[in-house]
Write a protein that holds these residues in place. Structure first.
Motif, mmCIF file in Angstrom:
data_model
loop_
_atom_site.group_PDB
_atom_site.id
_atom_site.type_symbol
_atom_site.label_atom_id
_atom_site.label_comp_id
_atom_site.label_asym_id
_atom_site.label_seq_id
_atom_site.Cartn_x
_atom_site.Cartn_y
_atom_site.Cartn_z
ATOM 1 N N GLU A 35 3.265 -20.412 -3.404
ATOM 2 C CA GLU A 35 2.355 -19.298 -3.698
ATOM 3 C C GLU A 35 1.167 -19.780 -4.532
ATOM 4 O O GLU A 35 0.026 -19.387 -4.284
ATOM 5 N N ARG A 124 5.892 -8.595 -11.012
ATOM 6 C CA ARG A 124 6.319 -8.529 -9.604
ATOM 7 C C ARG A 124 6.241 -7.093 -9.078
ATOM 8 O O ARG A 124 5.793 -6.839 -7.955
ATOM 9 N N GLU A 127 2.609 -6.013 -8.379
ATOM 10 C CA GLU A 127 2.079 -6.465 -7.092
ATOM 11 C C GLU A 127 2.634 -5.614 -5.944
ATOM 12 O O GLU A 127 1.907 -5.262 -5.017
ATOM 13 N N TRP A 128 3.907 -5.271 -6.028
ATOM 14 C CA TRP A 128 4.527 -4.461 -4.966
ATOM 15 C C TRP A 128 3.781 -3.145 -4.778
ATOM 16 O O TRP A 128 3.560 -2.686 -3.665
ATOM 17 N N THR A 152 8.542 -13.792 -11.866
ATOM 18 C CA THR A 152 7.531 -13.131 -11.023
ATOM 19 C C THR A 152 7.679 -13.516 -9.555
ATOM 20 O O THR A 152 7.095 -12.858 -8.691
ATOM 21 N N SER A 155 4.345 -13.756 -7.811
ATOM 22 C CA SER A 155 3.382 -12.653 -7.938
ATOM 23 C C SER A 155 2.309 -12.934 -8.994
ATOM 24 O O SER A 155 1.196 -12.415 -8.903
ATOM 25 N N ARG A 158 -1.295 -13.732 -8.132
ATOM 26 C CA ARG A 158 -2.239 -12.737 -7.607
ATOM 27 C C ARG A 158 -2.513 -11.571 -8.558
ATOM 28 O O ARG A 158 -3.336 -10.716 -8.243
#
Length: 249
Positions: A35, A124, A127-128, A152, A155, A158
């Motif tokens: 990632e 996390r 982001e979801w 995370t 995540s 981002r």
């Protein structure tokens, strides 16, 4: 071959002081490393075993790569069950928050959240649910702590995490401020604006008195059973879910 200097550097990055000093943080695990390689972050170097290397794919020539034996990798891993790959990533420069970026959406504010696992889960979760910014008090655990980064699951690559004086920051905005408090309006009866800040407090003490004075609407998750409180990461997820249900995020 792993040198003593490399071992010393990598193990020192478990401490915030040395992360700041060297401008680096640790990312470990195949998914998380991939990632960050694909993100806007700059990966400085990779340390991996032969087995893990085949799972990562092509690595840029700009990244310094070091193949290690399993025994060598154990010396630098922060995990109980290492996956055989660890990256050193450049710390990003702290970006000033532009209030315009917080308009027409919801963002999370954390007041002295201490547990690395909680912060990692909140990142996390953010982001979801499409939340792009998390604004933290200076006393909140460092987002680049290896345990936070691990929790995370990539995540962090981002989500923008900011550290500010919360009183000063909240006072400078005209965004609606919703605070998670035990005594407030039910989350299911709250009239949510089209934008706002969701303030979540410290695991033991909740939201500080200084920040409570800036809250426009106290909101509570109704208790049905006998539990004294909810975990802050769980509570954050419930808040995000309810706002998303009303299609306001």
């Amino acid at each position: 071959m792993l040198s003593k200097a490399q071992i010393s550097l990598i193990t020192s990055l478990q401490n915030k002081k040395y992360r700041k000093q060297h401008g680096l943080f640790i990312v470990e695990g195949i998914k998380s490393v991939k990632e960050f390689i694909s993100s806007s972050y700059r990966v400085d170097s990779l340390f991996y075993t032969d087995d893990a290397n085949t799972k990562v794919g092509k690595i840029s020539h700009n990244i310094k790569s070091h193949e290690l034996t399993g025994a060598e990798f154990q010396k630098i891993s922060t995990l109980k069950s290492p996956q055989g790959i660890l990256a050193l990533v450049k710390l990003p420069k702290q970006q000033q928050i532009e209030v315009s970026d917080l308009r027409n959406c919801y963002n999370i504010v954390l007041d002295d959240v201490q547990d690395p696992g909680n912060l990692g889960t909140i990142i996390r979760t953010a982001e979801w649910f499409g939340i792009k910014h998390i604004i933290c008090s200076i006393g909140t655990v460092d987002a680049y702590n290896p345990k936070v980064v691990q929790a995370t699951m990539g995540s962090l690559a981002r989500i923008q995490v900011h550290y500010v004086d919360l009183h000063e920051f909240i006072s400078s905005t005209d965004l609606p401020v919703y605070g998670a408090l035990l005594h407030g309006q039910s989350i299911y009866q709250t009239e949510w604006s089209t934008e706002g800040l969701i303030v979540m407090g410290n695991e033991g003490n909740g939201i500080s008195t200084e920040v409570i004075t800036l809250i426009d609407q106290a909101v509570t998750i109704p208790r049905i059973g006998q539990a004294e409180s909810l975990n802050v990461a769980v509570a954050t997820t419930i808040f995000c879910s309810e706002i998303a249900r009303q299609r306001l995020i």
